[in-house]
Enzyme design. Structure first.
Site, mmCIF file in Angstrom:
data_model
loop_
_atom_site.group_PDB
_atom_site.id
_atom_site.type_symbol
_atom_site.label_atom_id
_atom_site.label_comp_id
_atom_site.label_asym_id
_atom_site.label_seq_id
_atom_site.Cartn_x
_atom_site.Cartn_y
_atom_site.Cartn_z
ATOM 1 C CE LYS A 146 -5.963 -13.764 4.981
ATOM 2 N NZ LYS A 146 -6.310 -12.653 5.990
ATOM 3 C CB SER A 189 -10.188 -15.578 3.131
ATOM 4 O OG SER A 189 -10.461 -15.627 1.706
ATOM 5 C CE1 TYR A 247 -4.652 -14.102 1.882
ATOM 6 C CE2 TYR A 247 -6.162 -15.278 0.663
ATOM 7 C CZ TYR A 247 -6.098 -14.509 1.701
ATOM 8 O OH TYR A 247 -6.927 -13.668 1.473
ATOM 9 C CB SER A 264 -0.983 -0.430 1.148
ATOM 10 O OG SER A 264 0.181 -0.555 2.451
#
Ligand code: NAD
Ligand code: UDP
Length: 347
Positions: free
Chosen positions: A156, A126, A152, A38
């Site tokens: 989670k 997620s 990934y 970001s």
């Protein structure tokens, strides 16, 4: 007195939209982000929208020393934990990077929260924790979580296990116990209606919506549609797209739900619309928003894509009183408004 919320990953796509909603709802917000995925432009955009300076620390939330200083200074009442790496394909190539960052940041955060008597946490989970589920309409109670298809996704699911185990363990017992709400997001798209805050992925986007807007704005040549021969109404995959502002508001509902809890508490809740849309539905909606054709070609299927999945959103409605308000056309109109006003994102 207004509650203080520490937001990790608050410069990112979902975090920044949530920070806007939090400040507009009169929460005091402290953002921690290492800007890995970001830019400071997102923090400046939030300030512009809310009309006040955002308290921001450029820091890694696996760095316990810095977290400790930040918590000492601001004494947050609760944490919303967005910080993490999220690129599925990259996680397949660099699993250790993903396990290290996503797990370390959560464990460090929990340890520092405990030192500071901070016991309430909203976690970014997620829909990927359900993969490979056998059903397509994912329900928190009846759909089994299974080994996700990417590292990934595994991070989670493991983070959910870490949180749930910590809730049930004894390390928060001399406080009031730990309370956690894990929000399982489906496919967030869209942008803030100002057009000044939106998704600005590093490099070539993996996700459908930013790929389409970058084609529409001329940064990429054409969309590749990954397969039109699935057993779905138009042959393309179905997903549950949710407007990022609806999703952000879901976090405020999650916080309010958390504030009603005491003792040991863990709950996982889907945030989705429950309305599946195909790749062509999304593309056609973008064509309406942009007002001209968007070049595309159909290519072969992408590895790991499931033909369809979508949320059973009834639990969010029942326990959070949360229902989504913004439809697909609003999602694509807002995405396009952001991308056309900021063709190069925050740069
Ligand atoms: P994002 O990459 O835009 O935001 C994540 C932010 O966390 C970034 O600003 C990044 O710089 C920061 N960050 C990463 N590791 C950090 C660390 N160790 N310390 C401090 N900051 C760190 O992603 P997003 O789309 O806003 O996603 C937010 C969260 O929601 C992530 O945890 C992601 O896995 C989860 N999620 C996203 C989606 C999606 O489709 N966007 C879907 C489901 C879940
Ligand atoms: N998709 C596509 N072209 C792209 C990116 C995505 O056809 O450039 C399709 C993808 O196959 C899936 C849907 O769009 O069916 C949503 O993909 P995304 O990566 O955004 O989300 P996820 O697959 O993680 O649900």
């Amino acid at each position: 007195m207004n509650k203080t919320i520490l937001v990790t990953g608050g410069a990112g796509y979902i975090g920044s939209h949530t920070v806007v909603e939090l400040i507009q709802a009169d929460y005091k917000v402290v953002v921690v982000d290492n800007l890995y995925n970001s830019s400071i432009g997102a923090i400046q955009a939030i300030s512009g929208i809310v009309g006040q300076k955002v308290i921001f620390y450029e820091a890694d939330c696996a760095d316990k020393k810095i977290l400790h200083k930040i918590m000492t200074k601001h004494s947050p009442d609760a944490v919303i934990h967005f910080a993490g790496y999220k690129a599925v394909a990259e996680s397949v190539v660099k699993p250790l990077l993903y396990y290290r960052n996503n797990l370390d940041s959560t464990i460090s955060l929990l340890e520092v929260m405990r030192e500071h008597n901070c016991t309430q946490l909203v976690f970014s989970s997620s829909a990927t924790v359900y993969l490979d589920a056998k059903e397509v309409k994912y329900n928190e109670a009846t759909t089994k979580t299974n080994r996700p298809f990417s590292p990934y996704g595994t991070t989670k699911l493991v983070q959910e296990y870490i949180l749930e185990d910590t809730v049930h363990g004894e390390q928060f017992d001399n406080l009031s116990g730990l309370q956690v709400v894990s929000l399982r997001y489906f496919n967030p798209i869209g942008a803030h209606s100002s057009g000044d805050l939106g998704e600005d992925p590093n490099g070539i986007p993996n996700n459908l919506a930013p790929y389409i807007t970058q084609v529409a704005v001329g940064r990429l040549e054409q969309l590749q549609i990954f397969g039109d021969n699935y057993n779905t109404p138009d042959g393309t995959c179905l997903r549950d797209y949710i407007h990022v502002v609806d999703l952000a508001k879901g976090h405020l509902s999650g916080l309010e739900y958390l504030f009603k809890q005491s003792g040991k508490f863990f709950d996982a809740i889907n945030l989705g619309t429950g309305k599946p849309a195909s790749v062509f539905d999304v593309l056609h909606s973008f064509v309406k928003a942009v007002g001209r054709k968007i070049p595309y070609k159909v290519v072969s299927r992408r590895d790991g894509d499931l033909p369809e999945f979508y949320a059973d959103p009834s639990k969010a409605e029942a326990v959070l009183s949360f229902v989504t308000k913004l439809d697909l056309d609003k999602m694509t109109a807002d995405s396009w408004n952001w991308q056309s006003k900021h063709p190069n994102g925050f740069n």
